[in-house]
Design an enzyme around this catalytic site. Structure first.
Site, PDB file in Angstrom:
ATOM      1  N   ALA A 155       0.850  -1.193   0.000  1.00 11.20           N
ATOM      2  CA  ALA A 155       0.000   0.000   0.000  1.00 11.20           C
ATOM      3  C   ALA A 155       0.884   1.240   0.000  1.00 11.20           C
ATOM      4  CB  ALA A 155      -0.914  -0.007   1.227  1.00 11.20           C
ATOM      5  N   GLY A 158      -0.474  -5.126   0.754  1.00 12.56           N
ATOM      6  CA  GLY A 158      -1.702  -5.054  -0.024  1.00 12.56           C
ATOM      7  C   GLY A 158      -1.588  -5.731  -1.378  1.00 12.56           C
ATOM      8  N   GLU A 181      -2.204  -9.313  -0.698  1.00  6.74           N
ATOM      9  CA  GLU A 181      -3.626  -9.427  -0.340  1.00  6.74           C
ATOM     10  C   GLU A 181      -4.506  -9.373  -1.585  1.00  6.74           C
ATOM     11  OE1 GLU A 181      -4.096  -7.669   4.111  1.00  6.74           O
ATOM     12  OE2 GLU A 181      -3.183  -6.305   2.660  1.00  6.74           O
ATOM     13  N   GLU A 196       3.619  -6.102   7.287  1.00  6.41           N
ATOM     14  CA  GLU A 196       2.978  -5.011   8.030  1.00  6.41           C
ATOM     15  C   GLU A 196       3.458  -4.857   9.469  1.00  6.41           C
ATOM     16  OE1 GLU A 196       0.037  -5.861   4.672  1.00  6.41           O
ATOM     17  OE2 GLU A 196       1.479  -6.966   5.899  1.00  6.41           O
TER      18      GLU A 196
END
Length: 260
Positions: free
Chosen positions: A66, A112, A115, A135
């Site tokens: 992200a 992300g 994901e 993360e």
């Protein structure tokens, strides 16, 4: 379709979505998530598109995570809204699309990015791919479904280790874990995925959409996947695809599914 952060093209029944932020290693920001939502939704409603492939531009990254700068100063409430909105707009959307989604992982798929790849229906990796959920090294946890989908794919223990160590798995390790289905040379990645897509497109798109729904039901709290399967099986008998498929079988010819 014209976008600022992604490319979307359609050819021979395949919708190809390319995340195109090479200077940011294709990191996901809000604008990119919104564009991905639009592109996936458009392809899913286009009867001419039978399979969607999602990948990243360049050779370095699928999606390297992200865009941290976008939320570094968020408070608790803003962080929760960020995760909830992102899951609704993109990650849950992709998982539940009736059109099959293949993630073509070229390079880094981190945070992300992994994901998003895990939300796809299955994954193919280039031989230089590296995957992980780092993360916790930033003082946060995966917020776009990573703590849920990774254990489903690789098992609880392996997922715990990957998340706690913030480590990366290379392509062959990811294949051993069950995180990706295939590993191929990077130059062959998209053509290999298109080859799988061609096999998928020979079959009933209606039946495939129902199969996706039934498989996903097994992972939903309070939903009996077997009952979902039974209902979807029964509904198949009322489709034009079922009539064509069974007729073609009995007549010993190739089925030409109308997708209805």
């Amino acid at each position: 379709m014209n976008y600022e952060n992604i490319l979307a093209e359609k050819d021979n029944g395949i919708g190809l979505i390319t995340i195109n932020r090479p200077t940011k290693l294709n990191a996901l920001n809000r604008a990119t998530i919104l564009e991905l939502n639009e592109a996936f939704t458009a392809f899913n409603t286009d009867k001419a598109v039978k399979v969607i492939i999602v990948t990243g531009s360049g050779e370095k990254a699928f999606v390297a995570g992200a865009d941290i700068a976008e939320f570094a100063d968020f408070n608790e409430e803003e962080g929760e809204k960020l995760a909830a909105l992102g899951q609704e707009l993109l990650f849950d959307l992709v998982q539940n699309l009736g059109t099959p989604v293949i993630a073509a992982i070229n390079g880094f798929a981190l945070g992300g990015g992994l994901e998003l790849a895990m939300a796809a229906h299955f994954r193919v990796a280039s031989d230089n791919a590296k995957m992980g959920l780092p993360e916790v090294s930033l003082g946060v946890i995966p917020g776009y479904g990573g703590t849920q989908r990774l254990p489903q794919l690789v098992g609880k223990g392996r997922a715990m280790e990957m998340i706690m160590t913030a480590g990366m798995a290379n392509a062959e390790e990811a294949k051993t874990y069950g995180l990706v289905n295939h590993v191929v040379p990077q130059a062959e990645l998209i053509d290999f995925c298109k080859g799988i897509a061609a096999k998928i497109m020979k079959n009933s798109s209606v039946a495939i959409a129902n199969a996706i729904k039934a498989i996903n039901a097994n992972y939903e709290d309070g939903v009996n996947g077997y009952n979902t399967e039974i209902r979807a099986f029964g509904e198949s008998f009322g489709t034009a695809d079922f009539k064509e498929g069974t007729t073609a079988f009995l007549e010993k010819r190739k089925a030409e599914f109308p997708g209805e």
